[in-house]
Design a protein around this motif. Sequence first.
Motif, PDB file in Angstrom:
ATOM      1  N   PHE A 144      60.577  39.035  76.377  1.00  0.00           N
ATOM      2  CA  PHE A 144      60.638  38.860  74.930  1.00  0.00           C
ATOM      3  C   PHE A 144      59.427  38.065  74.432  1.00  0.00           C
ATOM      4  CE2 PHE A 144      65.338  39.787  74.852  1.00  0.00           C
ATOM      5  CZ  PHE A 144      65.233  40.828  73.967  1.00  0.00           C
ATOM      6  N   PRO A 168      65.509  33.819  68.179  1.00  0.00           N
ATOM      7  CA  PRO A 168      66.837  34.413  67.971  1.00  0.00           C
ATOM      8  C   PRO A 168      67.206  35.435  69.041  1.00  0.00           C
ATOM      9  CG  PRO A 168      65.571  34.485  65.938  1.00  0.00           C
ATOM     10  CD  PRO A 168      64.646  34.018  67.005  1.00  0.00           C
ATOM     11  N   LEU A 169      66.185  36.116  69.569  1.00  0.00           N
ATOM     12  CA  LEU A 169      66.461  37.142  70.581  1.00  0.00           C
ATOM     13  C   LEU A 169      66.870  36.526  71.919  1.00  0.00           C
ATOM     14  CD1 LEU A 169      63.379  39.417  69.797  1.00  0.00           C
ATOM     15  CD2 LEU A 169      65.695  39.658  68.936  1.00  0.00           C
ATOM     16  N   ILE A 171      69.061  34.155  72.335  1.00  0.00           N
ATOM     17  CA  ILE A 171      70.388  33.536  72.306  1.00  0.00           C
ATOM     18  C   ILE A 171      71.396  34.099  73.324  1.00  0.00           C
ATOM     19  CG2 ILE A 171      72.413  33.156  70.828  1.00  0.00           C
ATOM     20  CD1 ILE A 171      70.428  32.689  68.538  1.00  0.00           C
ATOM     21  N   PRO A 172      71.553  35.449  73.413  1.00  0.00           N
ATOM     22  CA  PRO A 172      72.584  35.938  74.340  1.00  0.00           C
ATOM     23  C   PRO A 172      72.377  35.461  75.775  1.00  0.00           C
ATOM     24  CG  PRO A 172      71.752  37.744  73.008  1.00  0.00           C
ATOM     25  CD  PRO A 172      70.905  36.561  72.702  1.00  0.00           C
ATOM     26  N   LEU A 175      73.173  31.761  76.155  1.00  0.00           N
ATOM     27  CA  LEU A 175      74.603  31.438  76.158  1.00  0.00           C
ATOM     28  C   LEU A 175      75.263  31.886  77.456  1.00  0.00           C
ATOM     29  CD1 LEU A 175      75.708  32.235  72.522  1.00  0.00           C
ATOM     30  CD2 LEU A 175      75.146  30.048  73.561  1.00  0.00           C
ATOM     31  N   LEU A 176      74.948  33.099  77.884  1.00  0.00           N
ATOM     32  CA  LEU A 176      75.558  33.585  79.125  1.00  0.00           C
ATOM     33  C   LEU A 176      75.133  32.721  80.304  1.00  0.00           C
ATOM     34  CD1 LEU A 176      75.216  37.459  78.681  1.00  0.00           C
ATOM     35  CD2 LEU A 176      77.291  36.090  78.547  1.00  0.00           C
ATOM     36  N   VAL A 178      73.939  29.490  80.340  1.00  0.00           N
ATOM     37  CA  VAL A 178      74.527  28.143  80.288  1.00  0.00           C
ATOM     38  C   VAL A 178      76.032  28.220  80.573  1.00  0.00           C
ATOM     39  CG1 VAL A 178      74.993  26.188  78.783  1.00  0.00           C
ATOM     40  CG2 VAL A 178      72.767  27.277  78.731  1.00  0.00           C
ATOM     41  N   GLY A 179      76.677  29.244  79.976  1.00  0.00           N
ATOM     42  CA  GLY A 179      78.118  29.394  80.182  1.00  0.00           C
ATOM     43  C   GLY A 179      78.470  29.612  81.646  1.00  0.00           C
TER      44      GLY A 179
ATOM     45  N   VAL C 137      71.992  33.855  62.948  1.00  0.00           N
ATOM     46  CA  VAL C 137      70.914  34.524  63.669  1.00  0.00           C
ATOM     47  C   VAL C 137      70.341  35.657  62.828  1.00  0.00           C
ATOM     48  CG1 VAL C 137      70.400  35.945  65.680  1.00  0.00           C
ATOM     49  CG2 VAL C 137      71.765  33.898  65.934  1.00  0.00           C
ATOM     50  N   ASN C 172      70.316  43.561  69.336  1.00  0.00           N
ATOM     51  CA  ASN C 172      70.712  42.230  69.793  1.00  0.00           C
ATOM     52  C   ASN C 172      71.932  41.671  69.076  1.00  0.00           C
ATOM     53  OD1 ASN C 172      69.730  39.708  71.357  1.00  0.00           O
ATOM     54  ND2 ASN C 172      68.108  41.229  71.538  1.00  0.00           N
ATOM     55  N   ILE C 176      74.726  39.320  70.700  1.00  0.00           N
ATOM     56  CA  ILE C 176      74.835  37.907  70.324  1.00  0.00           C
ATOM     57  C   ILE C 176      76.292  37.574  69.981  1.00  0.00           C
ATOM     58  CG2 ILE C 176      74.232  36.225  68.541  1.00  0.00           C
ATOM     59  CD1 ILE C 176      71.470  37.669  68.405  1.00  0.00           C
ATOM     60  N   SER C 179      78.351  37.465  73.103  1.00  0.00           N
ATOM     61  CA  SER C 179      78.104  36.340  73.993  1.00  0.00           C
ATOM     62  C   SER C 179      78.577  35.028  73.368  1.00  0.00           C
ATOM     63  CB  SER C 179      76.620  36.276  74.373  1.00  0.00           C
ATOM     64  OG  SER C 179      75.829  36.167  73.226  1.00  0.00           O
ATOM     65  N   TRP C 182      82.308  34.886  73.831  1.00  0.00           N
ATOM     66  CA  TRP C 182      82.649  34.534  75.209  1.00  0.00           C
ATOM     67  C   TRP C 182      82.372  33.064  75.456  1.00  0.00           C
ATOM     68  CZ3 TRP C 182      79.480  32.543  79.007  1.00  0.00           C
ATOM     69  CH2 TRP C 182      80.061  32.440  80.272  1.00  0.00           C
ATOM     70  N   PHE C 183      81.247  32.588  74.938  1.00  0.00           N
ATOM     71  CA  PHE C 183      80.811  31.226  75.205  1.00  0.00           C
ATOM     72  C   PHE C 183      81.761  30.203  74.578  1.00  0.00           C
ATOM     73  CE2 PHE C 183      78.142  27.453  74.466  1.00  0.00           C
ATOM     74  CZ  PHE C 183      77.674  27.265  75.756  1.00  0.00           C
TER      75      PHE C 183
END
Lengths: 222, 201, 248
Positions: A144, A168-169, A171-172, A175-176, A178-179, C137, C172, C176, C179, C182-183
């Motif tokens: 990215f 912003p790109l 983020i997923p 989160l995954l 860190v989670g 976002v 995305n 987002i 996730s 889920w988080f």
Amino acid sequence: MNAFAIAFNRTIRVGWRHPLDSLTPMAFFIIVVSLISITVEGVSDSENGIAIAVLWVVLLLSTMMASSGAFAQDYEDGSLEQLVAQNESLYVSVHGSVTARWFISSVPLLVLVPLGAWMLKLDIEVWWILFLTLIPGSIVFTLFGVLGATLTLGVGRNGVLLALLVLPLYIPVLLLGVGACQRSATEEPFQFALIGIYAIAMAAITFLPFAIAALLRVSQEY
Amino acid sequence: MTDSSEPVLLTVAGLLVEVAERPLLTDFNLKVEESALIEIKGPNGSGKTTLLRYLAGIRRAHKGSIDYRDHDFAYVGQKPGLNASLTVFENLKWLTRNADQDISDSNLLLALSDLGLKSMRDTPVGALSAGQVKRCGLASLLALNAKIWLLDEPLTSLDEAAISWLKVAITSHRAARGATILATHAGLGLPDTTTIDLNAS
Amino acid sequence: MNWFTQTFHKMGSPPFFYRGAKVWVTWLYVIGLGSLLIGTVWGLGFTPADRLQGDSFRIIYLHVPAAHLSQLIYIAIAVAGFVFLVWRMKMADVFIVSAVWLGAWLTAFALFSGIVWGIPTWGTGWVWDARTTSVLVQLFLFLGLIALRTAIPNSQRGALAVAVLAIVGVINIPIIKYSVDWFTTLHQPASIQIGNPISIDPSMLWPLLVNTIGLYALAAGVILYYMRINVLRRERNSDWVRDIVNSE
């Protein structure tokens, strides 16, 4: 030699001649981790959660910083013109170049992660899951980052713009990642996140070079 | 496959040349035969460079066609595509490999010594003078086995010796049935030159 | 299918669009403003207060349509980006440029009105859950598109860059959302269900419907209005624009 090897070889060589491009993000990584350890009370006392999040976010920022210069020099000196004019397999070349960039920018940062983990007093049991997620995570961050760099080719002082486009790109994956680490630390199931992060990495590896190659073409076309 | 005994190396038909979404040439036609030397002339902004970039495939033709007989060309732009931190030799090596040609090291060195750059082979391009950089870019022409040379303002910052070298190189390239197309405002003054004046058309 | 492709091609022609859109702008403004007036007065003045939330629920009459519409605009921009990438259709880029600001403002308004509603209802203005986070976002993505478009002066290249970014972004957004969902289940049990309109009374629903139609129509009108301006600006060197300017 095929297009992948040629691009990989060249990018590594150029990176090797510019050690500061790798060292500066490394220094940034250590400095920010230190600042946070000093100022945020309880980072190292609390459960591993905060420390994990800190490591991920700082790695994310350092990787973004490290990949922001991708293709900038080629754009300036006309190599990109040659690449677009002569190369039949730009997609493969982009793969070679991005892979090399991952080695130049992300691998040195990953090497620093144990030091950062130690500074934040992270339990040693968490380290393995940290690496299991940070490796695909850093690949996505690099891809990215390079995408953002190609979007802003030729735009002077692109650092802040790049951050706005790319963060912003991220983020997923953040989160995954860190989670997964936090759940592993508290012995909760985390397989879902692990699968998710690898799936995103695979998708990014497959599709983002298409976008990057298209943007490289466009940067020369107009 | 096309017959390689055919003398036409490149055919351009009905090409639309645009700059910043404005059409400069609406219907550009060109036939390049073996041994041809074509000079594209015109004032600044007349589209010399742009036309050359269309021919090199850097810009894609939205209207009209550009057909190479063997898709076999060497392009040297105003920026020669040399990385400042790589050495002369490494850059040359990359340029030839990027054009999908595996030229032996001795041939590359031959090209460099022709241009008086042999002693510079391991010098980073960033340490060269402007004229030397230009010559280094031209060395890739010799190294590549291309039928058509596309040169954008090749005379800029070249000294007398290098200009006469370029004339000799183009002449021998023509003798080997290769064609040369150059965008220039000065002109080389070689015999049998076809001139395309973009201002007139 | 034939009429569809024909209209598609016609829409791609700037002079046809410029003339055809003129009537639409006026009508969309009239319908949009009219419905918004009716819906808002009806919603604020003539519906019963919510049993649990009291009067503060009334903000949904603007909040919900704005949030939905902003999302729709983002998707439409990505679709237009795709059309531009594949067919290099200039009108697609004109749409993107004209819609992106409105999208950003609507997203910002949705966030702001959400916070205003959240303070009395939840006791806090902000909760990091899937919906709020993805709207935030989305605002960043809109700002990114605007910044990128402004930073690249070459319009063709800027348009292509924005198209690519919009497409990457739209892929995305669901990831987002997923996730974040889920988080956050890790941190906070879902004690608050945001604006769950399952058991909403019809008397509260009608004004919402009227307002939604109104806002959609108004937004379409605004976008068409700006598209007409942008078309003129871009085609300023062409004959048909000269003819229009000379005749007016």
